[in-house]
Motif scaffolding. Sequence first.
Motif, PDB file in Angstrom:
ATOM      1  N   GLU A  91      -6.731  -4.916  -0.679  1.00 22.04           N
ATOM      2  CA  GLU A  91      -5.797  -4.531  -0.026  1.00 22.04           C
ATOM      3  C   GLU A  91      -6.244  -3.325   0.862  1.00 22.04           C
ATOM      4  O   GLU A  91      -7.188  -2.474   0.467  1.00 22.04           O
ATOM      5  CB  GLU A  91      -4.730  -4.248  -0.895  1.00 22.04           C
ATOM      6  CG  GLU A  91      -4.087  -5.377  -1.654  1.00 22.04           C
ATOM      7  CD  GLU A  91      -4.852  -5.917  -2.782  1.00 22.04           C
ATOM      8  OE1 GLU A  91      -5.932  -5.212  -2.958  1.00 22.04           O
ATOM      9  OE2 GLU A  91      -4.113  -6.819  -3.352  1.00 22.04           O
ATOM     10  N   PRO A  92      -5.532  -2.824   1.881  1.00 23.99           N
ATOM     11  CA  PRO A  92      -6.013  -1.877   2.802  1.00 23.99           C
ATOM     12  C   PRO A  92      -5.758  -0.444   2.073  1.00 23.99           C
ATOM     13  O   PRO A  92      -4.659  -0.367   1.121  1.00 23.99           O
ATOM     14  CB  PRO A  92      -5.071  -2.188   3.926  1.00 23.99           C
ATOM     15  CG  PRO A  92      -4.049  -2.716   3.513  1.00 23.99           C
ATOM     16  CD  PRO A  92      -4.716  -3.637   2.700  1.00 23.99           C
ATOM     17  N   ARG A  93      -6.615   0.420   2.189  1.00 22.07           N
ATOM     18  CA  ARG A  93      -6.454   2.010   1.398  1.00 22.07           C
ATOM     19  C   ARG A  93      -5.053   2.410   2.093  1.00 22.07           C
ATOM     20  O   ARG A  93      -4.499   3.372   1.248  1.00 22.07           O
ATOM     21  CB  ARG A  93      -7.516   2.422   1.785  1.00 22.07           C
ATOM     22  CG  ARG A  93      -8.824   2.130   1.027  1.00 22.07           C
ATOM     23  CD  ARG A  93     -10.146   2.895   1.091  1.00 22.07           C
ATOM     24  NE  ARG A  93     -11.198   2.429   0.373  1.00 22.07           N
ATOM     25  CZ  ARG A  93     -12.045   1.805   0.893  1.00 22.07           C
ATOM     26  NH1 ARG A  93     -12.158   1.617   2.301  1.00 22.07           N
ATOM     27  NH2 ARG A  93     -13.275   1.639   0.341  1.00 22.07           N
ATOM     28  N   VAL A  94      -4.785   2.213   3.110  1.00 19.81           N
ATOM     29  CA  VAL A  94      -3.373   2.827   3.801  1.00 19.81           C
ATOM     30  C   VAL A  94      -2.209   2.843   2.626  1.00 19.81           C
ATOM     31  O   VAL A  94      -1.322   3.750   2.808  1.00 19.81           O
ATOM     32  CB  VAL A  94      -3.144   2.308   4.956  1.00 19.81           C
ATOM     33  CG1 VAL A  94      -2.439   0.826   4.964  1.00 19.81           C
ATOM     34  CG2 VAL A  94      -2.181   3.197   5.838  1.00 19.81           C
ATOM     35  N   GLY A  95      -2.389   1.817   1.677  1.00 20.24           N
ATOM     36  CA  GLY A  95      -1.227   1.495   0.869  1.00 20.24           C
ATOM     37  C   GLY A  95      -1.087   2.910  -0.079  1.00 20.24           C
ATOM     38  O   GLY A  95       0.075   2.989  -0.577  1.00 20.24           O
ATOM     39  N   TRP A  96      -2.041   3.508  -0.064  1.00 19.69           N
ATOM     40  CA  TRP A  96      -2.003   5.057  -1.077  1.00 19.69           C
ATOM     41  C   TRP A  96      -1.032   5.906  -0.483  1.00 19.69           C
ATOM     42  O   TRP A  96      -0.764   6.838  -1.005  1.00 19.69           O
ATOM     43  CB  TRP A  96      -3.519   5.463  -1.195  1.00 19.69           C
ATOM     44  CG  TRP A  96      -4.236   4.662  -2.285  1.00 19.69           C
ATOM     45  CD1 TRP A  96      -5.340   3.778  -1.980  1.00 19.69           C
ATOM     46  CD2 TRP A  96      -4.255   4.874  -3.602  1.00 19.69           C
ATOM     47  NE1 TRP A  96      -5.740   3.390  -2.964  1.00 19.69           N
ATOM     48  CE2 TRP A  96      -5.080   3.989  -4.280  1.00 19.69           C
ATOM     49  CE3 TRP A  96      -3.210   5.275  -4.521  1.00 19.69           C
ATOM     50  CZ2 TRP A  96      -5.264   3.732  -5.531  1.00 19.69           C
ATOM     51  CZ3 TRP A  96      -3.472   5.131  -5.927  1.00 19.69           C
ATOM     52  CH2 TRP A  96      -4.357   4.431  -6.271  1.00 19.69           C
ATOM     53  N   LEU A  97      -0.797   5.849   1.004  1.00 16.63           N
ATOM     54  CA  LEU A  97       0.136   6.648   1.566  1.00 16.63           C
ATOM     55  C   LEU A  97       1.595   6.574   0.889  1.00 16.63           C
ATOM     56  O   LEU A  97       2.293   7.440   1.438  1.00 16.63           O
ATOM     57  CB  LEU A  97       0.302   6.588   3.067  1.00 16.63           C
ATOM     58  CG  LEU A  97      -0.858   6.859   3.698  1.00 16.63           C
ATOM     59  CD1 LEU A  97      -0.870   6.512   5.381  1.00 16.63           C
ATOM     60  CD2 LEU A  97      -1.534   8.353   3.582  1.00 16.63           C
ATOM     61  N   PRO A 101       6.115   9.777  -0.445  1.00 14.10           N
ATOM     62  CA  PRO A 101       7.414  10.125  -0.682  1.00 14.10           C
ATOM     63  C   PRO A 101       7.804  10.529  -2.230  1.00 14.10           C
ATOM     64  O   PRO A 101       8.548  10.993  -2.552  1.00 14.10           O
ATOM     65  CB  PRO A 101       8.047   8.963  -0.173  1.00 14.10           C
ATOM     66  CG  PRO A 101       6.976   7.880  -0.139  1.00 14.10           C
ATOM     67  CD  PRO A 101       5.721   8.525   0.403  1.00 14.10           C
ATOM     68  N   VAL A 102       6.635   9.802  -3.045  1.00 10.78           N
ATOM     69  CA  VAL A 102       6.839  10.100  -4.333  1.00 10.78           C
ATOM     70  C   VAL A 102       6.706  11.582  -4.843  1.00 10.78           C
ATOM     71  O   VAL A 102       7.458  12.274  -5.379  1.00 10.78           O
ATOM     72  CB  VAL A 102       5.923   9.216  -5.276  1.00 10.78           C
ATOM     73  CG1 VAL A 102       6.202   9.402  -6.567  1.00 10.78           C
ATOM     74  CG2 VAL A 102       6.371   7.654  -4.992  1.00 10.78           C
ATOM     75  N   LEU A 103       5.568  11.983  -4.163  1.00 12.37           N
ATOM     76  CA  LEU A 103       5.506  13.476  -4.531  1.00 12.37           C
ATOM     77  C   LEU A 103       6.417  14.388  -3.870  1.00 12.37           C
ATOM     78  O   LEU A 103       6.805  15.319  -4.445  1.00 12.37           O
ATOM     79  CB  LEU A 103       4.009  13.954  -3.971  1.00 12.37           C
ATOM     80  CG  LEU A 103       2.762  13.030  -4.549  1.00 12.37           C
ATOM     81  CD1 LEU A 103       1.642  13.194  -3.796  1.00 12.37           C
ATOM     82  CD2 LEU A 103       2.674  13.493  -5.939  1.00 12.37           C
ATOM     83  N   GLY A 104       6.991  13.990  -2.417  1.00 11.18           N
ATOM     84  CA  GLY A 104       8.057  14.507  -1.914  1.00 11.18           C
ATOM     85  C   GLY A 104       9.222  14.925  -2.841  1.00 11.18           C
ATOM     86  O   GLY A 104       9.755  16.055  -3.004  1.00 11.18           O
ATOM     87  N   LEU A 105       9.590  13.895  -3.295  1.00 13.99           N
ATOM     88  CA  LEU A 105      10.755  13.736  -4.218  1.00 13.99           C
ATOM     89  C   LEU A 105      10.546  14.693  -5.475  1.00 13.99           C
ATOM     90  O   LEU A 105      11.543  15.248  -6.083  1.00 13.99           O
ATOM     91  CB  LEU A 105      11.319  12.415  -4.498  1.00 13.99           C
ATOM     92  CG  LEU A 105      11.930  11.660  -3.713  1.00 13.99           C
ATOM     93  CD1 LEU A 105      12.174  10.080  -4.135  1.00 13.99           C
ATOM     94  CD2 LEU A 105      13.380  12.281  -3.443  1.00 13.99           C
TER      95      LEU A 105
END
Length: 254
Positions: A91-97, A101-105
Amino acid sequence: MNRQAQAVILLLLGGAVIRASITDLYLRYVKEGLRPFLIAAGLLLVVAAIMTLWYELRPSAARTTVPATPVPGTPDPAGGVGAAHGHTHHEPRVGWLLILPVLGLLLVAPPALGSYAVSQAGSTVSAPRESDYPPLPEGDPVQVSVLDYAARALFDRGTSIGDRRVRLTGFIATGPDGEPILARMVLSCCAADGRPVKLGLTGDVPAGLPDDSWVEVVGRYTDRLGRDPVNDAEIPYLDVESWREVPVPKQQYD
């Protein structure tokens, strides 16, 4: 990112939504009535994450395997013809982005919309219409919202207010002339559609307070009107008789 990592991020996201929903944090993002839907959505995310982890971590022997159909013309591992080559998809590494939003919450919860949002958007009470407001409730002064006062002041030119004293709670923002105004954000659904209601102030105007300071003001209707430089909407005024600084309320939106 493999499916186990995806499930962990999904679990964290669901937990963050539930945490925000069972505290007052969710009120910075959506209206109060949406709490049950947020809790349900958070629980659904958590259940989906747990089921994904259970499927991925259970013993491989317990999984149902379906033999691959040989493709004619392809060599098998033994050197024959007919078996398909096995290969792994990444899977593309961009998925880690998705973890942002989790860290933001969880770590960097933004404040509710305030004076900066007021300076960037036009007043939401902007279109005069026919109005038949009921009389104000009993009390002296009577507690009304910033939106209710602004609507009565604009739509029926203060007829339903008369000479009654009113008490309003809002935050201080800087008006177009550099003078303080009283404001409150109004939501239709969530913070993304928040629009300000602005009131000009005359009389005993709160002085020496920074933007976003919450105050309770007591005053009377005045027919003075101003213009919002953002959308040219009319801004009603309140003739302030007294005011006091108050703590930030639990529900910051009208």
